[in-house]
Motif scaffolding. Structure first.
Motif, short mmCIF file in Angstrom:
data_model
loop_
_atom_site.label_atom_id
_atom_site.label_comp_id
_atom_site.label_asym_id
_atom_site.label_seq_id
_atom_site.Cartn_x
_atom_site.Cartn_y
_atom_site.Cartn_z
N LEU A 173 0.86 -1.18 0.00
CA LEU A 173 0.00 0.00 0.00
C LEU A 173 0.89 1.23 0.00
N TRP A 174 0.70 2.10 -1.01
CA TRP A 174 1.55 3.28 -1.21
C TRP A 174 0.74 4.55 -0.96
N ASP A 175 1.36 5.51 -0.28
CA ASP A 175 0.78 6.84 -0.08
C ASP A 175 1.23 7.72 -1.24
N LEU A 176 0.30 8.16 -2.10
CA LEU A 176 0.67 8.88 -3.31
C LEU A 176 1.25 10.25 -3.03
N SER A 177 0.60 11.03 -2.14
CA SER A 177 1.09 12.40 -1.90
C SER A 177 2.39 12.42 -1.12
N ALA A 178 2.56 11.49 -0.16
CA ALA A 178 3.80 11.43 0.62
C ALA A 178 4.89 10.71 -0.15
N MET A 182 3.31 2.64 2.70
CA MET A 182 2.57 2.73 3.96
C MET A 182 2.54 1.40 4.70
N ALA A 183 2.29 0.32 3.95
CA ALA A 183 2.16 -0.98 4.60
C ALA A 183 2.47 -2.07 3.59
N GLU A 184 2.87 -3.23 4.11
CA GLU A 184 3.13 -4.41 3.29
C GLU A 184 2.50 -5.61 3.96
N PHE A 185 1.68 -6.35 3.22
CA PHE A 185 0.99 -7.52 3.74
C PHE A 185 1.63 -8.76 3.12
N THR A 186 2.12 -9.66 3.96
CA THR A 186 2.93 -10.79 3.49
C THR A 186 2.33 -12.15 3.84
N GLU A 187 1.05 -12.19 4.26
CA GLU A 187 0.48 -13.46 4.71
C GLU A 187 0.17 -14.44 3.59
N HIS A 188 0.00 -13.97 2.35
CA HIS A 188 -0.28 -14.88 1.25
C HIS A 188 0.93 -15.78 1.00
N THR A 189 0.67 -17.01 0.56
CA THR A 189 1.76 -17.96 0.28
C THR A 189 1.86 -18.28 -1.21
N GLY A 190 1.18 -17.52 -2.04
CA GLY A 190 1.25 -17.70 -3.49
C GLY A 190 1.14 -16.35 -4.17
N THR A 434 10.72 1.58 -1.58
CA THR A 434 10.39 2.99 -1.50
C THR A 434 10.31 3.56 -2.90
N PRO A 435 9.49 4.62 -3.07
CA PRO A 435 9.32 5.15 -4.42
C PRO A 435 10.43 6.09 -4.80
N SER A 436 10.83 6.06 -6.06
CA SER A 436 11.71 7.07 -6.59
C SER A 436 10.89 7.95 -7.51
N VAL A 437 11.34 9.16 -7.74
CA VAL A 437 10.55 10.14 -8.47
C VAL A 437 11.15 10.37 -9.83
N CYS A 438 10.30 10.42 -10.87
CA CYS A 438 10.78 10.55 -12.23
C CYS A 438 10.37 11.89 -12.79
N LEU A 439 11.22 12.44 -13.61
CA LEU A 439 10.89 13.68 -14.30
C LEU A 439 11.43 13.60 -15.70
#
Length: 654
Positions: A173-178, A182-190, A434-439
């Motif tokens: 889950l990514w925060d667009l303005s910041a 924000m969070a990473e969910f790792t419970e899936h096994t596939g 983490t996001p990098s910014v492109c221009l």
């Protein structure tokens, strides 16, 4: 056909021949539920009205198979991604190509439109996620964190977050303005095939190849439910309009789930095979699936489906607006705060060039249907058709299915798109996840020799704010604000950049003075001494062009630098490191291994002793590098194959 007695609950609506070759992508319009886009291996995107046999519009321009398609919220725009990594955006009301976006290095496997403006998110097999601003003509963010292909992207209903799922078994889950994770969910096994936001509450659903559906609380960032034990994975999921249940499309089955506690409200048999997309229209669930060149559509009458735990059926309110919460549903968590402002018309972009018009076209195949859908009398306040009658069910004793064959437009001859030079200087990207910014460089007016193709190869901040992802307030002057921001961004960091470039020029002059003497080893030593890895890369790029310049002494200096390059976040640095190591291994590894395995010499041989000492040092450094190469050889993306080749060359070290 559905079983006897089930005809009025679920039935096949129609089957059409959608493309001249296999269908590779499907998408339904979520607002109307009556528009269907199909992408094929014939490189076309075709547009259909559900339950009508004729193609409305055929969109051309891609020169490789279409991998993903997606409608905008208003269903005015459609975006398609291809196997080559290119993305094209068409304006269906104006029947023309709007933008071509270039930047991914592999198949574009997922796309989504932002709910409040002309932003498009794209995910690829190259593991990157890119956020594009079509008005500003560029990639504004690049999100790095997934280690395998990105399979699904979804914007949150308030437009502030972006959820992504991947073959690496994670949901992020990514925060667009910041601009951060924000969070990473790792419970899936596939591999996680799809994610979907609840229309009102802070809740996210995900379906995985591990045959589970999970629900995630977006306030506490934790799992609040898991449905497992399914026979096959779900390819598509969709929350009901009021958010009271989740529809999950599996092989020949529709399941209706609730959460907190997790339970299955109903199971409906639908002979749709593998369903690729779902939408809701007039209390009916529409599902579409494909088999080779054919596309089939199916209908499930939600009046006859249990959607609550009380045992009642058809509890979905008629035409409940997706964007408004239903007060009858008690919410256990916070709701999205949608802005109350009204969107003005987006800033008009420059027209496409003659070159791009020849390559990318929107060909109207059925003028009557096109005019009815995209050019109604109230075009200014156009909304997709929602008030049409529900799709009728066939009689219960009718065991036949009418197969409608639609004419497929003639295949278009692929037009080669001129390749641009993508080797551009990059700043170091940020850490993983983490996001990098492109221009991109400022866009010049569209000319025949300068088509508006958007690339994404550089990382520079452009200062996005929350307001960028929200509707424009009426009465504002967007043109003045955009100009102000542009001037501010041009000035930002200018002095710092000048200092960096001045320092680099000084270091290059120092190395060049030594280089003019013809001593390659001393030149490399001076490049290492100035402690500027970019200068080392520049020098290696020259030396790599001529293998005869390499000597054993040079290897001793270069190997520690190659270690740094292979661990760098710069793609260009990694590439240079791989090329240098490959040349070194091909020319010197046999010499090193033969020297070390040779029997001891009799007598004193100073030159041989020196060579033996150098070979021992090189061997030690190569052994330390081998662990790094071996760990990177299993990764996907652009350089996975390069590291696998290096691993094979270094296998003799074991």
């Amino acid at each position: 056909m559905a079983a006897p007695g089930m005809t009025k609950t679920a039935w096949k609506l129609q089957e059409i021949v959608a493309h001249a070759s296999n269908v590779s992508a499907l998408a339904l319009g979520k607002s109307s539920g009556r528009l269907l886009a199909t992408g094929g291996e014939d490189c076309r995107v075709n547009l259909w009205s559900v339950n009508k046999p004729n193609c409305i519009m055929s969109l051309t321009g891609h020169t490789s198979p279409v991998e993903s398609v997606r409608f905008s919220t208003s269903e005015k725009l459609i975006v398609a991604g291809s196997q080559s990594g290119s993305i094209r955006v068409w304006n269906m009301e104006e029947a023309k190509i709007q933008r071509t976006l270039m930047g991914h290095k592999a198949n574009v496997s997922s796309l989504d439109f932002h709910p409040y403006g002309e932003f498009v998110a794209s995910g690829s097999l190259d593991t990157n996620i890119k956020l594009w601003d079509v008005r500003r003509k560029g990639c504004v963010f690049r999100y790095k964190g997934h280690t395998q292909a990105v399979r699904c992207l979804r914007f949150s209903p308030d437009g502030k977050w972006l959820a992504s799922s991947s073959d690496d078994h994670t949901v992020k889950l990514w925060d667009l303005s910041a601009g951060k994770l924000m969070a990473e969910f790792t419970e899936h096994t596939g591999p996680v095939q799809i994610v979907e936001f609840h229309p009102n509450e802070y809740l996210l659903a995900s379906a995985s190849g591990d045959r589970t559906v999970r629900f995630w609380d977006l306030e506490k960032f934790q799992s609040v439910g898991c449905m497992d034990g399914e026979v096959s994975p779900f390819r598509s999921i969709l929350f009901s309009s009021d958010g009271g249940c989740l529809f999950c499309g599996g092989r020949d089955t529709l399941r209706v789930y609730g959460w907190e506690p997790e339970r299955c409200f109903d199971t409906v048999s639908v002979a749709w095979g593998k369903v690729f997309d779902l939408s809701i229209c007039n209390n009916q669930l529409i599902g579409v699936s494909s088999a080779q060149t054919n596309v089939s559509s199916f209908v499930v009458d939600l009046h006859r489906v249990k959607m609550t735990g009380s045992g009642s059926q058809g509890t979905l309110p008629k035409e409940t607006p997706i964007s408004q919460p239903n007060p009858a549903i008690s919410s256990l968590r916070r709701n999205y705060e949608r802005p109350s402002t009204t969107c003005t018309n987006p800033k008009r972009v420059s027209p496409t060039s003659d070159d791009e018009e020849k390559e990318s076209r929107a060909e109207i195949q059925n003028p009557e249907d096109y005019k009815e859908i995209f050019q109604p009398k109230n075009a200014i306040s156009r909304t997709p058709p929602r008030n049409s009658e529900p799709f009728p069910a066939p009689p219960e004793d009718d065991s036949t299915i009418i197969k409608e064959i639609a004419p497929v437009p003639e295949a278009v001859t692929p037009v080669a798109i001129p390749k641009k030079n993508s080797e551009q200087l990059q700043r170091p990207p940020v850490a993983a996840s983490t996001p990098s910014v492109c221009l991109d460089p400022p866009a010049s007016p569209a000319l025949p020799n300068n088509p508006p193709v958007i690339s994404a190869a550089r990382n520079e901040p452009i200062g996005l704010k929350v307001a960028d992802f929200l509707p424009v307030v009426k009465g504002s002057s967007p043109t003045e604000i955009v100009d102000e921001e542009a001037v501010c961004q041009i000035r930002k960091g200018h002095e710092t950049m000048c200092m960096v470039l001045t320092s680099r020029m000084r270091n290059l002059d120092t190395v060049r003075a030594v280089w003019s003497t013809g001593d390659i080893k001393t030149s490399m030593d001076s490049a290492v001494a100035v402690n500027d890895l970019s200068v080392v890369v520049d020098l290696l790029n020259i030396i790599n062009l001529k293998g005869s310049l390499w000597k054993l002494d040079l290897c001793l200096t270069v190997l520690p630098q190659i270690d740094k390059l292979l661990q760098s976040k710069y793609e260009s640095y990694v590439q240079t490191g791989c090329v240098s190591l490959k040349l070194l291994l091909q020319r010197f590894l046999p010499l090193i291994t033969d020297t070390l395995s040779a029997p001891p010499s009799v007598g004193v041989d100073i030159s041989r002793e020196e060579r033996l000492m150098k070979c021992k040092l090189c061997y030690k450094q190569l052994k330390s590098l081998y662990g790094l190469v071996k760990s990177r050889a299993s990764q996907s993306g652009r350089y996975g194959s390069a590291f696998r080749e290096l691993q094979l060359l270094m296998s003799g070290l074991e």
